[in-house]
Design an enzyme around this catalytic site. Structure first.
Site: not given
Length: 183
Positions: A12, A17, A64, A89, A110
């Site tokens: 990631y 994100h 999340n 973001d 989320n």
């Protein structure tokens, strides 16, 4: 406590994100501090900014579930919601733009929903970093994609601008004044 939202792990790194992580890492670099402490599902760096002890926090949960780290850390360190900023973001802002807000709903994010659930309030400060809406791809694929070569300079400017805003607030300026100065 300044919390950057993102997803932990190499897969990631540098994705849309993870702009919250990028802003927090920018601050850590400025103050030459490392994320060398792990507590309540978060990596923590401690910096002294404008004579304030500041916790820079990167939750190690997935995005999340970010609140699972934020709520317990606030309780453990006895941090009032007025001393919390969450950086994340925002697809409703153009790539590279930032927007500061004093409070608000999750707006479909989320990670913010989770922070609200675990802090039991919408009344925390936010710095939103624009990643724009996806064009011809799903939202999930968009937020997990990396910035193009053309977007990278604007994003680096956004990370610097967001970090500047945090420093400005920590210098003793009201958050309203900080919003007026940086929005």
């Amino acid at each position: 406590m300044i919390v950057g939202l993102g997803n932990i792990g190499r897969k990631y790194e540098n994705t849309r994100h993870n702009v919250g992580f990028s802003v927090i890492e920018n601050l850590a670099d400025r103050y030459n501090v490392e994320f060398n402490k792990e507590k309540f599902e978060a990596l923590i760096a401690t910096a002294f900014i404008s004579n304030e002890k500041v916790l820079l926090v990167k939750p190690t949960t997935l995005m999340n579930d970010s609140g699972r780290a934020v709520g317990p850390l606030m309780d453990y360190f006895n941090i009032d919601v007025s001393d919390l900023i969450v950086v994340h973001d925002d697809m409703d802002l153009k790539t590279g733009r930032i927007r500061l807000r004093q409070k608000g709903s999750a707006g479909g994010h989320n990670g913010i929903k989770s922070v609200i659930a675990h802090t039991h309030t919408q009344g925390f400060k936010r710095i939103k970093v624009g990643i724009d809406h996806p064009q011809q791809m799903s939202v999930v694929n968009w937020v997990l994609s990396r910035f193009s070569t053309d977007e990278k300079p604007a994003m680096q400017d956004a990370f610097n601008h967001a970090a500047d805003a945090i420093e400005y607030w920590l210098e003793g300026n009201t958050f309203m004044n900080t919003m007026n100065h940086f929005n």
